[in-house]
Design an enzyme around this catalytic site. Structure first.
Site, mmCIF file in Angstrom:
data_model
loop_
_atom_site.group_PDB
_atom_site.id
_atom_site.type_symbol
_atom_site.label_atom_id
_atom_site.label_comp_id
_atom_site.label_asym_id
_atom_site.label_seq_id
_atom_site.Cartn_x
_atom_site.Cartn_y
_atom_site.Cartn_z
ATOM 1 N N GLY A 15 3.593 1.686 10.808
ATOM 2 C CA GLY A 15 3.273 1.150 12.128
ATOM 3 C C GLY A 15 2.736 -0.259 12.016
ATOM 4 O O GLY A 15 3.067 -1.139 12.811
ATOM 5 N N MET A 57 0.205 -2.897 8.879
ATOM 6 C CA MET A 57 -0.476 -2.972 7.586
ATOM 7 C C MET A 57 -1.524 -4.074 7.634
ATOM 8 O O MET A 57 -1.249 -5.165 8.133
ATOM 9 C CB MET A 57 0.529 -3.223 6.455
ATOM 10 N N GLU A 58 -2.707 -3.774 7.069
ATOM 11 C CA GLU A 58 -3.890 -4.612 7.232
ATOM 12 C C GLU A 58 -4.065 -5.689 6.183
ATOM 13 O O GLU A 58 -5.169 -6.181 5.968
ATOM 14 C CB GLU A 58 -5.145 -3.728 7.225
ATOM 15 N N ASN A 59 -3.001 -6.129 5.506
ATOM 16 C CA ASN A 59 -3.125 -7.166 4.487
ATOM 17 C C ASN A 59 -4.126 -8.239 4.944
ATOM 18 O O ASN A 59 -4.018 -8.754 6.055
ATOM 19 C CB ASN A 59 -1.772 -7.840 4.241
ATOM 20 N N HIS A 86 -9.818 -2.895 9.884
ATOM 21 C CA HIS A 86 -9.610 -2.831 8.430
ATOM 22 C C HIS A 86 -10.083 -4.095 7.711
ATOM 23 O O HIS A 86 -10.355 -4.048 6.509
ATOM 24 C CB HIS A 86 -8.122 -2.641 8.120
ATOM 25 N N GLU A 140 -5.953 -2.416 12.881
ATOM 26 C CA GLU A 140 -5.743 -3.305 11.729
ATOM 27 C C GLU A 140 -6.841 -4.354 11.620
ATOM 28 O O GLU A 140 -7.213 -4.750 10.509
ATOM 29 C CB GLU A 140 -4.365 -3.976 11.839
ATOM 30 N N GLU A 190 0.830 -1.200 0.000
ATOM 31 C CA GLU A 190 0.000 0.000 0.000
ATOM 32 C C GLU A 190 0.868 1.256 0.000
ATOM 33 O O GLU A 190 1.804 1.348 0.793
ATOM 34 C CB GLU A 190 -0.920 0.023 1.223
#
Length: 1025
Positions: free
Chosen positions: A428, A430-432, A468, A465, A295
């Site tokens: 910080g 990432m919401e993969n 998300h 996260e 992202e």
């Protein structure tokens, strides 16, 4: 580990001969004050301005500055003739004047050629001049009121590239990717193959998709009706990171096709795309690790794809790895098969439909702890020696996952949920989807060294996260202009869920503080609407700022408070159900709210006044008998009429909530909507005071005209607890912000905080400390030491009782512990009470034990900062830094090291972090911000940024949050015209894209506001403080 010695490093002379040393009114000549500045210019050797510090991943063969600028211009213009730049330069440098200084007589042929060239040049200039307002941009030449009149781009092979826009065409959409990767973590390269199933929505001949940094070896094409693969031509256009596949036949509407691309590439040495990490384990052995961060625009660097959020598809991923490594991806592992080379190929199940920026994979040595939650296997991964720090994260994730599934009434759709602590990670977290990635300090929790603030940080980021997985993953914005739909909702749910599940953490205090700081940024003229048009990569990167996150969250809080929690929940459940697996726009959200509210309120009309214009309102309130007179205007931090006159059309639909002395606070709250410039609220009785914006749920500042502020000040002094701690903090924030722009006298703001002698809650005290610290910093950096000392004395008198009550322990509620941390840090920073003595005693005991003696975690940073004031203490802290297994403790040590008054040490820290060997480059932003708050470190931080700007924007993308943070952290305390000119001149000499960055424009504006603030208030402060 490399040791630090002062004689190892020579500061560049230009970092000593800073413009701050030039005399100007109200500025101390620091060169004449050795007690204020530890370095004399003659003590250091000159280091040439053009010297280079190697950055991990850039290598030794870097371009010189002129070449970098030239190549940057070429990329910005996107014109094929710029590819010949080096040749042009070489021929130009071959010219030399004759040694004797004479000129040869030109031949007739030369004269004819010269005349011809002049005529052509004049003709070109006239044509350009006569073009109707043509502007050359990265996309081409745009005429006024016309679109898509673009210069035809040229592919790398010299042919015309069939697409000229940054956004991809929509004639073809992907339906499924089959991606196979073989990374080599020794050579840091990988081979890849991607097969994309396509559907044509319109007849076309060209397939345009994204690709960058790939060495493409084979491209084949196949239609659904023919099983024969055909080799096809591919065109590359690097300036838009696009490739075009010229199909061997027309692609027909409704038909399906298959595209297969084989390629190889380097594993990235930045923090973007598929990137490599080298770290040292506890046995001092070097380990290799690879992870992804796609992202917003980096999936295209890992595999050719349609890299826009609206192009959702399913993914089947295969990864070939060494036997001792673990491979993870979004979905559960389906199979593991040995290969002929003695490796393992892992295949993962086909994913749900999702955007490319959510694809993720990781390869490295990891261990995990797992727990099943209603059929979903939740696992937390870390490098092997840190697996004992994952328990808190696992427990927190399980509770939050259950809460979200119940609240949204939608089950988490995957069979597994992994959370991974990455040894080196810029963001910080990432919401993969199904594979959440984190910095180690935002996921791991060590009971012995993590403070209550660390616990809150880990809890909140996991909550963010996880939110998300619904807001962003399940329902995704169509384009980056609506990023706030992802980040604003995730941030709102972060605080909302933590307050519901972990109420003891008082997360509302953090949300309140975040809103205060976001409004300071949003008040600037350089701000932007949270829903803004974006095209270029820099503009997209810039959307990842505090406004998309915290203003978005603040507006949702305001809407929830106005509509009620039940209506709000019903609307977002409807929104998620209606748009699952789809890409949406802001209007889709507001339509869901309107469907729930019916005809009682047009939520779309109301909320567009907040999302489509920048800034926020100032509501002026006046009591007149039983009437409240209300008036709204845009809040400006400057009283300059030319700025205010340009925004007189601003109008917001403002939920007005208020409490008065006439009713019991806990039972009475009235709400109305101010949707015009002025209005009147009729009260049922005459009141002594009114507090508007109850609990600061509204995103606006309130000014109480006439005797309104005086009445509230009197009430706070009589009994502050008739108002909530949120309201008391809100009053402190509002009056200082209004004093800053001259709406109220600064002395009135200090009169209000006189009540703090009786304050016991965290939020009001920390907001008062923040506001007074801003003033202290401006005074100190200008050399007004006596005045800044008198300010500290005044604040100390207000908080003396609270400071004396603090113990050097971790006892009490989380809120009490955070208050203790804030108060003792203030006291030790200014050597008040016996704070320094106690901190020194604790530090000396810790140092004598070689770092094995436990310290109270909430005051550990303060203890380390006091210890770092001595040469021995600083060197010991540095020696302990690399050996620490807890990232929480390492961050506390690093902040202490960066708080030194020794400029040699500060410069060395910044340089070491940029190099990335001893201190990871991910820490550089923290170091620069910390150095930039110190005296005289703020001068050094700015000089370091100037000297290393090209390296910084190579390592961190232009416009990224890290670059935003570095620019702000190195300039925000300047308050002289000399420094304003210096900052402006530096950025004006950079590329146009750099100059137009919002963070750069914000830096100019903040310095100008600091100058205005000092001009307005310095005399007043001198007289009465």
């Amino acid at each position: 580990m490399e040791t630090f010695t002062n004689d190892r490093l020579q500061l560049p002379r230009n970092m000593i001969e800073n413009s701050m040393f030039e005399e100007e009114p109200d500025v101390v000549d620091l060169a004449k004050e050795p007690c204020l500045h530890p370095l004399e210019p003659d003590e250091v050797e000159y280091e040439p301005r053009g010297s280079r510090l190697l950055v991990r991943g850039l290598g030794e063969h870097e371009m010189d500055e002129d070449e970098e600028d030239y190549e940057s211009s070429a990329k910005l213009l996107g014109m094929s003739f710029m590819n010949r730049s080096s040749g042009l330069r070489n021929s130009a440098t071959g010219y030399r004047q004759s040694p004797d200084g004479t000129c040869s007589v030109p031949s007739a042929r030369t004269l004819v050629i010269c005349v011809f060239v002049i005529v052509v040049a004049v003709s070109v200039i006239m044509v350009i001049y006569l073009l109707p307002r043509c502007t050359f941009t990265k996309e081409g030449c745009h005429k006024t009121n016309q679109s898509a009149e673009l210069i035809q781009p040229i592919a790398t092979n010299g042919k015309v590239f069939p697409w000229a826009q940054i956004r991809l065409p929509t004639a073809i959409i992907p339906q499924r990717y089959e991606l196979s990767l073989h990374p080599n973590l020794t050579s840091m390269t990988f081979r890849g193959s991607v097969t994309i199933s396509l559907q044509a929505l319109q007849d076309t001949r060209d397939i345009i998709l994204h690709s960058t940094g790939h060495n493409i070896s084979s491209v084949t094409f196949m239609s659904a009706v023919s099983s024969q693969e055909k080799q096809v031509e591919i065109l590359e256009y690097p300036y838009h990171e696009q490739i075009a596949v010229v199909a061997p036949e027309s692609l027909l509407t409704g038909h399906n096709y298959t595209l297969k691309i084989e390629y190889s590439a380097n594993i990235s040495n930045s923090y973007y795309g598929f990137y490599g990490i080298t770290y040292t384990d506890k046995s001092n052995e070097k380990k290799n690790f690879a992870a992804t961060q796609f992202e917003p625009l980096a999936a295209r660097s890992a595999f050719p794809c349609f890299d826009e959020p609206a192009f959702k598809a399913t993914f089947i991923i295969k990864i070939t790895r060494d036997e001792h490594h673990t491979a993870l991806s979004n979905m559960p592992k389906k199979s593991s098969v040995p290969t002929e080379e003695g490796l393992i190929q892992d295949e993962f199940s086909e994913s749900v439909k999702m955007s490319t920026y959510l694809v993720a994979f990781i390869v490295g040595e990891m261990r995990n702890l797992s727990q099943d939650v209603n059929g979903t296997l939740v696992s937390v991964y870390a490098v092997p020696e840190k697996i004992d720090q994952v328990y808190h994260a696992l427990d927190t994730t399980v509770k939050l996952l259950e809460f979200y599934q119940n609240y949204f009434e939608i089950q988490y759709p995957l069979k597994k949920l992994d959370l991974v602590a990455i040894p080196d990670f810029e963001a910080g977290a990432m919401e993969n989807w199904g594979l959440l990635t984190f910095r180690e300090e935002t996921l791991l929790y060590d009971n012995a060294t993590s403070s209550v603030a660390d616990r809150k940080l880990v809890t909140k980021i996991i909550a963010h996260e996880l939110a998300h997985q619904w807001f962003g993953n399940l329902v995704t914005m169509q384009w980056w202009n609506d990023l706030w739909l992802n980040e604003g909702f995730a941030t709102f749910m972060e605080y909302f869920s933590v307050e519901k599940i972990f109420k003891e953490l008082n997360s509302y205090e953090d949300f309140l503080d975040a809103r205060f700081k976001t409004m300071r940024k949003d008040s600037l003229n350089s701000s932007h609407p949270i829903s803004s048009s974006v095209q270029s990569s820099e503009q997209i990167e810039e959307m990842f700022d505090s406004l998309s996150y915290f203003k978005g969250a603040s507006l949702l809080l305001m809407l929830k408070s106005y509509l009620s929690e039940d209506v709000f929940q019903h609307a977002i459940i409807l929104y998620l159900h209606n748009h699952s697996y789809a890409a949406i726009q802001s209007d889709d959200l507001w339509d869901s709210f309107n469907e729930v509210t019916g005809k009682t309120l047009d939520v779309k009309k109301m909320m567009k006044t907040w999302t489509l214009q920048k800034g926020f309102p100032l509501v002026t309130v006046q009591r007149k008998g039983t009437e409240l007179l209300l008036q709204q205007e845009r809040f400006f931090p400057s009283m300059q009429p030319e700025i205010q006159d340009s925004d007189t059309s601003h109008l917001w639909h403002i939920p007005i909530s208020y409490v008065t002395d006439g009713r019991n606070y806990s039972e009475y709250r009235s709400v109305s909507l101010l949707d015009k410039k002025s209005d009147v609220i009729n009260l049922t009785e005459q009141v002594q005071w009114v507090k508007v914006n109850t609990n600061m749920t509204g995103y606006y500042i309130v000014h109480y005209a006439h005797d309104g502020w005086a009445a509230l000040i009197n009430q706070l002094k009589r009994n502050p607890y008739v108002l909530s701690d949120k309201d008391r903090a809100n009053l402190i924030n509002n009056i200082f912000e209004l004093a800053g722009l001259g709406k109220v006298p600064l002395q009135m703001a200090f009169d209000l905080i006189d009540y703090l002698r009786n304050e016991t809650h965290t939020a009001p005290i920390t907001e008062a400390l923040f506001q007074t610290d801003l003033i202290y910093n401006l005074l100190e950096k200008l050399g007004h030491m006596d005045l800044s000392s008198r300010l500290v004395t005044r604040v100390h008198k207000l908080l003396q009782n609270q400071i004396q009550q603090q113990t050097w322990t971790d006892e009490g509620t989380p809120s009490m512990r955070e208050l203790r941390s804030a108060l003792l840090e203030f006291a030790c920073a200014h050597s008040l009470e016996n704070c320094t003595t106690m901190a020194t005693k604790l530090f000396d005991g810790w140092m004598a034990s070689n770092g094995t003696q436990s310290l109270p975690t909430d005051v550990m940073t303060t203890v380390f900062k006091v210890g770092a004031r001595t040469e021995k203490g600083w060197l010991f802290l540095f020696s302990m830094y690399s050996s620490m297994g807890s990232e929480a403790e390492k961050d506390k040590i690093l902040e202490a090291l960066a708080s030194s008054a020794d400029a040699h040490k500060l410069y060395w820290l910044m340089k070491s972090s940029l190099d990335g060997d001893i201190i990871r480059t991910q820490k550089l932003s923290l170091i620069i911000r910390t150095v930039g708050r110190q005296f005289p470190g703020h001068l050094l931080a700015w000089d370091f940024v100037k000297e290393n700007w090209n390296k910084l924007v190579h390592k961190f993308h232009l416009g990224s949050y890290t670059i935003q943070s570095i620019v702000a952290g190195s300039t925000h305390l300047f308050s002289t015209k000399t420094h304003l000119s210096e900052v402006q001149e530096f950025f004006e000499n950079q590329s146009e894209a750099t100059l137009q960055l919002r963070c750069v424009q914000e830096a100019f504006e903040v310095i100008e506001l600091n100058i205005q603030w000092m001009a307005r208030n310095l005399k007043t402060l001198t007289l009465w403080l």
